[in-house]
Design an enzyme around this catalytic site. Structure first.
Site, PDB file in Angstrom:
ATOM      1  N   SER A   1      57.473  61.660  35.895  1.00  0.00           N
ATOM      2  CA  SER A   1      56.902  60.762  34.489  1.00  0.00           C
ATOM      3  C   SER A   1      55.612  60.311  35.074  1.00  0.00           C
ATOM      4  O   SER A   1      55.071  60.121  33.548  1.00  0.00           O
ATOM      5  CB  SER A   1      58.082  59.694  34.624  1.00  0.00           C
ATOM      6  OG  SER A   1      57.682  58.708  33.771  1.00  0.00           O
TER       7      SER A   1
ATOM      8  N   TRP B   1      53.016  62.522  33.760  1.00  0.00           N
ATOM      9  CA  TRP B   1      53.577  63.152  32.035  1.00  0.00           C
ATOM     10  C   TRP B   1      52.307  62.672  31.490  1.00  0.00           C
ATOM     11  O   TRP B   1      51.970  62.772  30.393  1.00  0.00           O
ATOM     12  CB  TRP B   1      54.933  63.451  31.627  1.00  0.00           C
ATOM     13  CG  TRP B   1      54.897  62.949  30.481  1.00  0.00           C
ATOM     14  CD1 TRP B   1      55.360  64.881  28.960  1.00  0.00           C
ATOM     15  CD2 TRP B   1      54.592  61.978  29.636  1.00  0.00           C
ATOM     16  NE1 TRP B   1      55.032  64.166  28.119  1.00  0.00           N
ATOM     17  CE2 TRP B   1      54.892  62.601  27.730  1.00  0.00           C
ATOM     18  CE3 TRP B   1      55.109  61.054  29.171  1.00  0.00           C
ATOM     19  CZ2 TRP B   1      54.975  62.036  26.622  1.00  0.00           C
ATOM     20  CZ3 TRP B   1      54.814  60.360  28.153  1.00  0.00           C
ATOM     21  CH2 TRP B   1      54.531  60.851  26.738  1.00  0.00           C
ATOM     22  N   HIS B   2      52.216  60.716  31.544  1.00  0.00           N
ATOM     23  CA  HIS B   2      51.352  60.287  31.281  1.00  0.00           C
ATOM     24  C   HIS B   2      49.758  60.794  31.886  1.00  0.00           C
ATOM     25  O   HIS B   2      48.646  60.446  30.780  1.00  0.00           O
ATOM     26  CB  HIS B   2      51.557  58.860  31.803  1.00  0.00           C
ATOM     27  CG  HIS B   2      53.039  58.055  31.128  1.00  0.00           C
ATOM     28  ND1 HIS B   2      54.417  58.262  31.693  1.00  0.00           N
ATOM     29  CD2 HIS B   2      52.927  57.381  30.210  1.00  0.00           C
ATOM     30  CE1 HIS B   2      55.236  57.474  31.076  1.00  0.00           C
ATOM     31  NE2 HIS B   2      54.540  56.773  30.153  1.00  0.00           N
ATOM     32  N   GLY B   3      49.709  61.264  32.142  1.00  0.00           N
ATOM     33  CA  GLY B   3      47.924  61.406  32.833  1.00  0.00           C
ATOM     34  C   GLY B   3      47.723  62.015  33.587  1.00  0.00           C
ATOM     35  O   GLY B   3      48.336  62.552  34.701  1.00  0.00           O
TER      36      GLY B   3
ATOM     37  N   PHE C   1      48.040  60.203  25.747  1.00  0.00           N
ATOM     38  CA  PHE C   1      48.682  61.267  26.357  1.00  0.00           C
ATOM     39  C   PHE C   1      49.473  62.668  25.513  1.00  0.00           C
ATOM     40  O   PHE C   1      50.099  62.859  25.452  1.00  0.00           O
ATOM     41  CB  PHE C   1      49.809  60.374  26.258  1.00  0.00           C
ATOM     42  CG  PHE C   1      49.510  58.920  27.240  1.00  0.00           C
ATOM     43  CD1 PHE C   1      48.460  58.906  28.528  1.00  0.00           C
ATOM     44  CD2 PHE C   1      49.760  57.665  26.962  1.00  0.00           C
ATOM     45  CE1 PHE C   1      48.131  58.401  29.741  1.00  0.00           C
ATOM     46  CE2 PHE C   1      49.769  56.783  27.790  1.00  0.00           C
ATOM     47  CZ  PHE C   1      48.431  56.684  28.755  1.00  0.00           C
TER      48      PHE C   1
END
Length: 431
Positions: free
Chosen positions: A269, A272-274, A431
């Site tokens: 997670s 996934w954000h960066g 994002f």
């Protein structure tokens, strides 16, 4: 277009295929291309840089060049949305779309394309088959959500962003008290920015007759990190639960395997954000806190005090402080800057209360307005926990309702932060 066309066709073949191995192969093709695009566009340079850094630790210098890649709009969101379609068909939980245009509209639905909520095909796709007629109640409710979202975004988020951006661009110029204010303000900024966008997206969709899922539910009143993630970015946390945590074994495995599964989900997670080590640390920190909560609940290491009003306030405050602390890694540009912020926060001295916390981004007047609207936000959210504010509002007389509408409109017009600058963009657009 390629992702949509590929998954539209694969969905039909997966549904018709009887052989389990071929069915799995078709799903693998969907995963390979969709995640492949995401990894290439979003993480290629991050992996190259990490690879070079790893070799430098052993004294070897590699001259690998990164690529100048432009991130496609909404790729993190529509990738997960279209993947849920093929996975659900593979699981036998969904039938393939009969109408290709409807499927393409589902993947590229403009209100929530760039920042969510991440919709499931089983919920949103059938709505494109319906005939949408003018509905006054839906439009009224949608417009109210849009207005409230604009209030959160323009009056609160963009205002405190002025302070936060100035602080993080000049870390050395600020003391411990200013650091604590910047940490608080960023927690408010990211919540009001993202939940404000979600309100606007849900409101726009609702005014056209479409129902999008709720994405936030007063998360800063949570009494545990587990509860926080049931209330924060609900569409993403439930996506990870259904398509990552459960396939890893979910809660069916041994106790420590469940803890590992939870930790893996939160690290993914974060990534996934960066493409940054800070996002990985942020995810890992939340994963570790949730594992500790689960372990404590099972083994009762810390005795639980009988619930009282005072104890509830203490728990909510404690969780809010933990979440604010974790946001440091989310906001700071580098790991070293994160450490600087943490050091300044823990270096806070009580005699600093007499010093000025005004910075170049915000004058004294703006600071007072910021604290006022933050307090107003928490009061509104407190009432939201007790009852449905919109339904309560609709039961009031028309004079009261329209007075409130006009007050919100005036707040956005008078106290909203306007300007064509990068900081005014929605945070989750990156994002």
């Amino acid at each position: 277009m390629f992702s949509s066309l590929l998954d539209y066709l694969l969905g039909k073949y997966i549904y018709k295929e009887i052989d389990k191995h071929r069915k799995k192969l078709l799903l693998f093709i969907s995963l390979f291309f969709n995640l492949g695009f995401l990894i290439y566009f979003k993480y290629f340079n991050f992996f190259i840089e990490s690879f070079v850094d790893a070799f430098s630790l052993f004294g070897s210098k590699l001259s690998l060049e990164t690529l100048n890649i432009i991130l496609p709009v909404g790729i993190s969101f529509y990738t997960f949305q279209t993947l849920s379609y093929t996975i659900d068909i593979y699981r036998g939980q969904l039938k393939p779309a009969k109408n290709g245009i409807n499927f393409f509209a589902f993947v590229s639905f403009f209100p929530q394309l760039v920042a969510g909520p991440i919709e499931r095909a089983s919920h949103l796709l059938p709505q494109f088959d319906k005939v949408h007629k003018f509905n006054y109640e839906q439009i009224k409710s949608g417009l109210f959500l849009i207005l409230y979202g604009l209030f959160k975004k323009m009056v609160i988020a963009d205002r405190v962003a002025l302070y936060v951006n100035e602080y993080y661009s000049n870390l050395a110029d600020h003391n411990g008290l200013a650091t604590l204010v910047a940490i608080l303000f960023f927690a408010i900024q990211i919540y009001c920015d993202f939940s404000g966008y979600s309100d606007i997206a849900i409101g726009v969709a609702r005014s056209m007759g479409f129902d999008l899922m709720k994405n936030f539910d007063t998360p800063y009143f949570s009494k545990s990190i587990t509860e926080f993630w049931r209330r924060w970015h609900i569409s993403l946390s439930t996506w990870f639960r259904d398509y990552v945590f459960i396939p890893l074994g979910g809660s069916r495995k041994s106790e420590y395997r469940v803890y590992l599964n939870l930790f893996i989900v939160f690290v993914i997670s974060g990534l996934w954000h960066g493409a940054s080590i800070n996002f990985v640390i942020w995810g890992a920190l939340h994963g570790l806190l949730i594992v500790l909560e689960k372990y404590n609940k099972k083994h009762k290491l810390l005795s639980v005090v009988s619930p009282t009003f005072f104890f509830d306030i203490v728990k909510r405050t404690y969780i809010f402080i933990l979440v604010c602390f974790s946001w440091i890694f989310f906001r700071a540009d580098t790991f070293n800057n994160s450490l600087v912020v943490i050091k300044k926060a823990f270096g806070f001295k009580f005699n600093e209360f007499g010093t000025s916390i005004v910075n170049k981004g915000m004058d004294q007047y703006d600071l007072y307005v910021a604290f006022f609207v933050i307090i107003l936000l928490f009061i509104i959210e407190l009432f939201q926990q007790k009852f449905n504010l919109y339904k309560k509002l609709q039961s009031q007389k028309i004079v009261f309702r329209w007075s409130l509408y006009l007050c919100l409109i005036l707040l956005v017009m008078v106290f909203g932060i306007y300007g064509d600058y990068d900081e005014s963009k929605f945070i989750y657009f990156q994002f």
